[in-house]
Design an enzyme around this catalytic site. Structure first.
Site, PDB file in Angstrom:
ATOM      1  N   SER A   1      31.998 150.174 148.264  1.00 38.57           N
ATOM      2  CA  SER A   1      31.702 150.596 146.900  1.00 38.57           C
ATOM      3  C   SER A   1      32.446 151.908 146.677  1.00 38.57           C
ATOM      4  CB  SER A   1      30.195 150.782 146.713  1.00 38.57           C
ATOM      5  OG  SER A   1      29.944 151.266 145.415  1.00 38.57           O
TER       6      SER A   1
ATOM      7  N   CYS B   1      30.811 152.600 142.026  1.00 36.07           N
ATOM      8  CA  CYS B   1      29.533 153.148 141.575  1.00 36.07           C
ATOM      9  C   CYS B   1      29.658 154.589 141.083  1.00 36.07           C
ATOM     10  CB  CYS B   1      28.474 153.030 142.672  1.00 36.07           C
ATOM     11  SG  CYS B   1      28.907 153.948 144.145  1.00 36.07           S
TER      12      CYS B   1
ATOM     13  N   ARG C   1      41.731 148.220 102.938  1.00 37.42           N
ATOM     14  CA  ARG C   1      41.861 148.620 104.342  1.00 37.42           C
ATOM     15  C   ARG C   1      40.651 148.079 105.103  1.00 37.42           C
ATOM     16  NH1 ARG C   1      40.683 155.044 103.351  1.00 37.42           N
ATOM     17  NH2 ARG C   1      38.569 154.785 102.632  1.00 37.42           N
TER      18      ARG C   1
ATOM     19  N   ARG D   1      21.756 153.596 149.014  1.00 34.70           N
ATOM     20  CA  ARG D   1      22.605 154.525 149.753  1.00 34.70           C
ATOM     21  C   ARG D   1      21.737 155.533 150.507  1.00 34.70           C
ATOM     22  NH1 ARG D   1      26.148 158.798 146.601  1.00 34.70           N
ATOM     23  NH2 ARG D   1      24.137 159.814 146.406  1.00 34.70           N
TER      24      ARG D   1
ATOM     25  N   ASN E   1      33.501 159.413 141.918  1.00 37.94           N
ATOM     26  CA  ASN E   1      33.278 160.837 141.600  1.00 37.94           C
ATOM     27  C   ASN E   1      33.870 161.676 142.730  1.00 37.94           C
ATOM     28  OD1 ASN E   1      31.750 159.883 139.465  1.00 37.94           O
ATOM     29  ND2 ASN E   1      29.828 160.018 140.613  1.00 37.94           N
ATOM     30  N   ASP E   2      33.464 161.341 143.951  1.00 38.03           N
ATOM     31  CA  ASP E   2      33.995 162.084 145.090  1.00 38.03           C
ATOM     32  C   ASP E   2      35.449 161.731 145.368  1.00 38.03           C
ATOM     33  OD1 ASP E   2      32.178 163.988 146.252  1.00 38.03           O
ATOM     34  OD2 ASP E   2      30.817 162.311 146.575  1.00 38.03           O
TER      35      ASP E   2
ATOM     36  N   GLU F   1      34.963 156.977 149.389  1.00 35.43           N
ATOM     37  CA  GLU F   1      35.032 158.131 148.485  1.00 35.43           C
ATOM     38  C   GLU F   1      35.835 159.276 149.077  1.00 35.43           C
ATOM     39  OE1 GLU F   1      31.047 159.281 147.351  1.00 35.43           O
ATOM     40  OE2 GLU F   1      30.233 158.850 149.321  1.00 35.43           O
TER      41      GLU F   1
ATOM     42  N   GLY G   1      33.128 155.293 145.493  1.00 33.27           N
ATOM     43  CA  GLY G   1      32.444 156.453 144.908  1.00 33.27           C
ATOM     44  C   GLY G   1      33.513 157.300 144.241  1.00 33.27           C
TER      45      GLY G   1
ATOM     46  N   GLY H   1      39.484 160.936 102.922  1.00 35.02           N
ATOM     47  CA  GLY H   1      39.368 162.212 102.217  1.00 35.02           C
ATOM     48  C   GLY H   1      39.976 163.401 102.931  1.00 35.02           C
TER      49      GLY H   1
ATOM     50  N   HIS I   1      32.336 160.349 100.222  1.00 41.97           N
ATOM     51  CA  HIS I   1      32.973 160.854 101.434  1.00 41.97           C
ATOM     52  C   HIS I   1      31.981 160.969 102.585  1.00 41.97           C
ATOM     53  CE1 HIS I   1      33.824 164.391 103.969  1.00 41.97           C
ATOM     54  NE2 HIS I   1      34.952 163.741 104.131  1.00 41.97           N
TER      55      HIS I   1
ATOM     56  N   TYR J   1      32.296 143.789 141.229  1.00 41.47           N
ATOM     57  CA  TYR J   1      31.326 144.316 140.268  1.00 41.47           C
ATOM     58  C   TYR J   1      31.607 145.781 139.973  1.00 41.47           C
ATOM     59  CZ  TYR J   1      28.971 146.719 144.108  1.00 41.47           C
ATOM     60  OH  TYR J   1      28.693 147.556 145.137  1.00 41.47           O
TER      61      TYR J   1
ATOM     62  N   ARG K   1      49.733 159.758  96.687  1.00 46.38           N
ATOM     63  CA  ARG K   1      48.610 159.688  97.639  1.00 46.38           C
ATOM     64  C   ARG K   1      49.079 159.638  99.084  1.00 46.38           C
ATOM     65  NH1 ARG K   1      43.803 156.760  95.696  1.00 46.38           N
ATOM     66  NH2 ARG K   1      43.896 156.689  93.450  1.00 46.38           N
TER      67      ARG K   1
ATOM     68  N   LYS L   1      47.364 152.607 103.625  1.00 44.66           N
ATOM     69  CA  LYS L   1      47.348 152.377 102.176  1.00 44.66           C
ATOM     70  C   LYS L   1      48.646 151.707 101.734  1.00 44.66           C
ATOM     71  CE  LYS L   1      45.136 155.216  99.506  1.00 44.66           C
ATOM     72  NZ  LYS L   1      44.823 156.592  99.685  1.00 44.66           N
TER      73      LYS L   1
ATOM     74  N   ARG M   1      20.427 156.213 144.649  1.00 43.23           N
ATOM     75  CA  ARG M   1      20.614 157.472 145.392  1.00 43.23           C
ATOM     76  C   ARG M   1      19.254 157.890 145.941  1.00 43.23           C
ATOM     77  NH1 ARG M   1      24.170 158.535 140.628  1.00 43.23           N
ATOM     78  NH2 ARG M   1      26.211 159.227 141.351  1.00 43.23           N
TER      79      ARG M   1
ATOM     80  N   MET N   1      43.146 163.976 103.629  1.00 41.26           N
ATOM     81  CA  MET N   1      44.463 164.424 103.160  1.00 41.26           C
ATOM     82  C   MET N   1      44.497 164.365 101.637  1.00 41.26           C
ATOM     83  SD  MET N   1      46.899 162.916 106.089  1.00 41.26           S
ATOM     84  CE  MET N   1      46.408 161.250 105.835  1.00 41.26           C
TER      85      MET N   1
HETATM   86  C1  PEP Z   1      30.550 159.111 143.866  1.00 40.51           C
HETATM   87  O1  PEP Z   1      30.929 160.044 144.571  1.00 40.51           O
HETATM   88  O2  PEP Z   1      31.284 158.530 143.055  1.00 40.51           O
HETATM   89  C2  PEP Z   1      29.157 158.653 143.911  1.00 40.51           C
HETATM   90  C3  PEP Z   1      28.762 157.599 143.248  1.00 40.51           C
HETATM   91  O3  PEP Z   1      28.299 159.391 144.639  1.00 40.51           O
HETATM   92  P1  PEP Z   1      27.674 160.765 144.159  1.00 40.51           P
HETATM   93  O4  PEP Z   1      28.003 160.908 142.707  1.00 40.51           O
HETATM   94  O5  PEP Z   1      26.231 160.661 144.398  1.00 40.51           O
HETATM   95  O6  PEP Z   1      28.379 161.745 145.022  1.00 40.51           O
HETATM   96 MG    MG Z   2      29.755 160.604 146.257  1.00 41.07          MG
END
Ligand code: PEP
Ligand code: MG
Length: 902
Positions: A776, A846, A339, A630, A780-781, A757, A778, A104, A460, A866, A95, A25, A566, A106
């Site tokens: 690729s 992935c 704003r 996979r 997550n693991d 992974e 992984g 709104g 609001h 990718y 203000r 403001k 998967r 504050m």
């Molecule tokens: C991972 O581990 O990132 C993965 C893609 O495989 P998943 O989640 O199936 O273990």
């Molecule tokens: Mg995995």
């Protein structure tokens, strides 16, 4: 240190760039002053002062008192009036305003400077006693609630009772003498509750208000809002002290809020709400339902024209849609705020596209304006087009103002607390209120949709909901809400708490009962802007899909192949022919229970046709695009029953004694299955599983190719950790694949690669790349194993690690947003090492991070080819990939500039 910045008479010490210090403001007021727009004079106390205040036990910096006094004197000089003057007093508004808009959340105090003497002076000067006492009444009311924290409802109730006694509906009709006695009544209430008399001295009032605005930064609603909006890293709120202008001096005055373009659709309509003879917060608070802005062109044509010009100037200046507040005092226009306007996701795309086409911004800037959330919210539901019109007509119980588009369904609840309560039990709720106030923000956030009886499109409720892309209907005046009974009467019906409502925010329609919702078609602007993003980005974006259905849907969303299929998901369920699911499950279970190679092979032979059919469906859906498949990954115990009854069932169905099933299940038990017999370790110990899966892939590919479908299979081994392991897997894969290819006398290109992974795999990536044709990640693991955090259990304590207030150990959940520092270091290393061995090594990701914007940008920077994301996140990744290129370019250019300077 400078803590106070003056603006007035066409000059300002601050400017529009100083949002961090002056708040949105303050920066807007300074900038509007600089570019010659009509802004009342005033000054801004910086957010740095607020930061100091909280860091020093609620004490002001020592310079502040003198700086505020000096600026007040300057303001008095500029306006020719004095605060508290008994004849012609200066009145100010105080203000809040932080760097990020928190509508709104504050505090604001208006008409500060009035006391029992100056109110008389104001009455005489304006010749309007009613107006003066109304202003005083509002000030005492605001001061009591905001500074002293007295209950708002009690004061509102006194006003309501007065109106009832006088039989008056409209505040503006209360005669002066009654307002006078109302003020006395308020002051007595103040004294009784606080034990102090209401402050008369303007300096006391001003410092009380400044403290209250600072305090509101840490107020519950502001803290909640910052939490749900993920706003962090701000200094605090600034305080704007601005000369009051009055929209409530008569029919030639008014106040309004407007947007330079329609915030729901993004169209180039000048859009907003306006109230004649009203002050400040009346529009935003949604207490009176205002008239649309275009009405103003009839009521005040000259001022409207002027406002139109302001609109053009500000849009050109800021190159973005602005949200404006203005007041007209006796025919003179004053701008009180500008704003960047909050807008619906559809409007975000439309405005970005239009502004780029109008030459206001570049295409790159248009792309940068889109946030991942905008894409997600764009696909929020609408009423299913298949719903019958007669059915809708029968169920319609009311129509309100269509404030935020999209549709929502849920059980009616009438308080924000109830909404939070119900939602925490997994219920979908619609929050129904007379009006919403900032205290309701938690409940609004968890509700599917919001419905209010009063308020306009800039109230609001509407502004907050719009920021979230959440369906919202306001100003639905036919609702008679009874909070005490937790119900509402409407259209001759009673809707009680827990009754289902469906809202259509695009039409403003309220329906009784549950109506089917569907995902909307994206607007044209979406395809245009996403097309620009496609032209820019370097990363390909694939999808994680296990079924032909998902693959088709992902392709529609723009996926350029499958990055992770998967295969084990197909063991649980037949997605195309659900009635065959049991047969599949039995085959895999039989394979697991089998204790000889022959019996295992028999079970695998049953699975083969199922897998082949799945792959055919996926190859067809991805005709012309690469498909990474996979091989089986989870530990086998996940496929077998653990309860006695189901074990007996299974034993009967596959014709083995139940003891055998039990024994096998016991054998499969592992203390730490995530680090156990899973991933490619299954293929190493049970090569026949690998053989069946590779055979299914290759036969499916050959069949599709025979029908003219272009196939690019990529066979991927999970969880590898050693070169020799990879060698065994690759040899086994090629042996099966090449035999089939030569038997069928066809040509088929396919790749054999691996997931990275495990930290060991990343560390020795150079060796693994001698065999693997692609990597690729992984993640997550890889996150799980690098950080030693169980992806299944970490939720129990990880929130504390990411809670800024508690520990702030991580900025984000590492399973959602890649830990670039730690896990990222392994990724960089593995890519570099892998490509040393195999320069053309194809690299992707992935894990879930492939659909997270920040992580995607990292993937771009480390040179991946990718990313692969779940179908609905594909566009988020596409956009992030384009933004990464733009950010890269900007960083390079600023690096060059810095070098040139050196
Ligand atoms: C991972 O581990 O990132 C993965 C893609 O495989 P998943 O989640 O199936 O273990
Ligand atoms: Mg995995």
């Amino acid at each position: 240190m400078k803590y106070v910045y003056f603006f007035g008479s066409g000059k300002a010490e601050g400017n529009g760039e100083m949002k961090e210090v002056l708040g949105g403001k303050g920066a807007g007021l300074a900038e509007m002053t600089r570019i010659g727009l009509p802004v009342p004079d005033g000054f801004t106390i910086s957010a740095e002062a607020c930061d100091y205040y909280f860091k020093h036990d609620r004490k002001y910096p020592k310079e502040l008192t003198a700086q505020v006094q000096a600026n007040l004197t300057r303001l008095e000089k500029a306006t020719g009036k004095k605060l508290g003057d008994p004849f012609d007093p200066l009145l100010v508004s105080v203000r809040s305003g932080s760097a990020r808009s928190m509508p709104g959340m504050m505090e604001t105090i208006l008409n500060l400077g009035l006391n029992s003497k100056s109110v008389e002076g104001l009455a005489k000067r304006t010749g309007n006693e009613r107006f003066a006492y109304d202003a005083y009444r509002r000030f005492v009311q605001m001061y009591s609630t905001v500074v002293m924290g007295l209950p708002k409802d009690d004061l509102e109730e006194k006003l309501r009772q007065l109106k009832d006694r006088l039989n008056i509906k409209d505040d503006t009709r209360i005669p002066a003498e009654h307002l006078k006695s109302l003020v006395d009544d308020y002051k007595q209430f103040y004294e009784a509750k606080s034990g102090k008399s209401f402050p008369e001295g303007p300096a006391d009032q001003l410092w009380g208000a400044i403290a209250a605005v600072f305090e509101s930064w840490m107020g519950e609603k502001a803290v909640t809002y910052r939490r749900v909006e993920k706003i962090t890293g701000l200094l605090g709120t600034a305080v704007n002290v601005v000369q009051m202008v009055f929209g409530n001096t008569g029919e030639n005055s008014g106040t309004g809020v407007c947007f330079t373009r329609d915030p729901s659709t993004g169209e180039r309509d000048f859009f907003g709400d306006f109230l004649i003879n009203a002050q400040g917060e009346d529009v935003v608070a949604g207490i009176r339902t205002p008239m649309p802005l275009r009405e103003m062109s009839n009521r005040m044509p000259k001022v409207y024209k002027q406002l139109e010009n302001v609109r053009k100037t500000l849009e050109r200046h800021y190159r973005d849609m602005q949200d404006l507040e203005f007041t007209v005092e006796d025919g003179k226009l004053y701008m009180l705020q500008t704003r960047t306007g909050k807008r619906s996701p559809a409007a975000t795309f439309r405005i970005a596209m239009d502004m780029a086409n109008e030459g206001l911004i570049t295409r790159e800037q248009a792309i940068e304006r889109i946030q991942p959330d905008d894409i997600e919210r764009l696909f929020y539901p609408v009423i299913a087009p298949s719903t019958k019109r007669e059915d809708l007509a029968k169920r319609k119980i009311a129509t309100g103002v269509n404030a935020v588009p999209g549709a929502a369904g849920g059980k009616a609840v009438f308080t924000a607390h109830e909404a939070e309560d119900w939602a925490s039990r997994g219920e979908k709720v619609i929050l129904v209120r007379r009006e919403t106030s900032p205290e309701d923000v938690g409940g609004m956030h968890v509700a599917q949709g919001i419905l209010t009886a009063t308020g306009g499109k800039t109230s609001h409720a509407a502004v907050v909901a719009r920021g979230w892309g959440k369906c919202c209907i306001v100003g639905c005046e036919v609702l008679e809400i009874d909070y005490s009974k937790k119900l509402m009467h409407v259209d001759g019906r009673t809707i009680s708490q827990g009754d289902w409502l469906t809202l259509d925010g695009s039409e403003g329609a309220v329906y009784e009962g549950q109506i089917e919702l569907a995902r909307p078609e994206p607007p044209k602007a979406y395809s245009v802007v996403m097309g620009w993003a496609d032209d820019i980005r370097k990363l390909r974006v694939r999808t994680n899909a296990d079924t032909p259905f998902d693959a088709r849907r992902a392709r529609e969303m723009g996926a350029e192949g499958i990055g992770l299929c998967r295969t084990e998901h197909m063991f649980f369920k037949d997605f195309e022919q659900p009635e065959k699911s049991v047969e599949r499950q039995l085959a895999i279970q039989e394979m697991i229970i089998a204790d000889t190679r022959e019996s295992r092979q028999k079970a695998l032979d049953k699975l083969l046709p199922f897998q082949r059919r799945d792959f055919i469906g996926i190859f067809e859906a991805m005709n012309g695009l690469p498909v990474t498949i996979r091989l089986i990954d989870p530990p086998l115990h996940e496929f077998v029953p653990h309860e006695r009854k189901q074990q007996e069932d299974l034993a009967r169905k596959i014709g083995v004694p139940v003891e055998k099933v039990i024994r096998r299940v016991e054998q499969l038990h592992e203390a730490n299955p995530m680090l156990g017999h899973r991933g490619c370790r299954l293929a190493i110990t049970f090569p026949e599983i690998l053989e069946m899966q590779v055979r299914a892939i290759i036969e499916a590919a050959i069949e599709c190719q025979g029908r003219g479908v272009k196939v690019f299979p990529e066979i991927m081994h999970p969880l590898t950790m050693a070169k020799r392991e990879m060698e065994i897997l690759e040899e086994a894969t090629r042996r099966v694949a090449d035999r089939i290819i030569s038997e069928r006398k066809v040509k088929l290109q396919y790749l054999v690669g691996t997931m990275i992974e495990l930290p060991r795999a990343a560390l020795i990536a150079d060796q693994i790349a001698e065999i693997a044709q692609f990597f690729s990640f992984g993640t997550n693991d890889l996150t799980q194993t690098t950080m030693g955090l169980s992806r299944d259990d970490a939720g129990r304590f990880l929130p504390e690690y990411v809670d800024e207030k508690k520990t702030g150990i991580f900025a984000a959940d590492p399973f959602q947003t890649l830990d670039q520092e730690g896990v990222g270091m392994l990724i960089r290393w593995a890519i570099e090492r892998g490509r040393k061995t195999r320069p053309g090594l194809k690299v992707g990701i992935c894990g879930e991070h492939g659909g997270d914007a920040q992580s995607v940008k990292f993937c771009h920077r480390v040179g991946m080819n990718y990313v692969s994301a779940s179908p609905f996140r594909v566009p988020i990744s596409q956009l992030a990939a384009a933004q990464a290129v733009i950010e890269d370019k900007a960083a390079r250019e600023s690096g060059k500039r810095a070098k040139a300077r050196d």
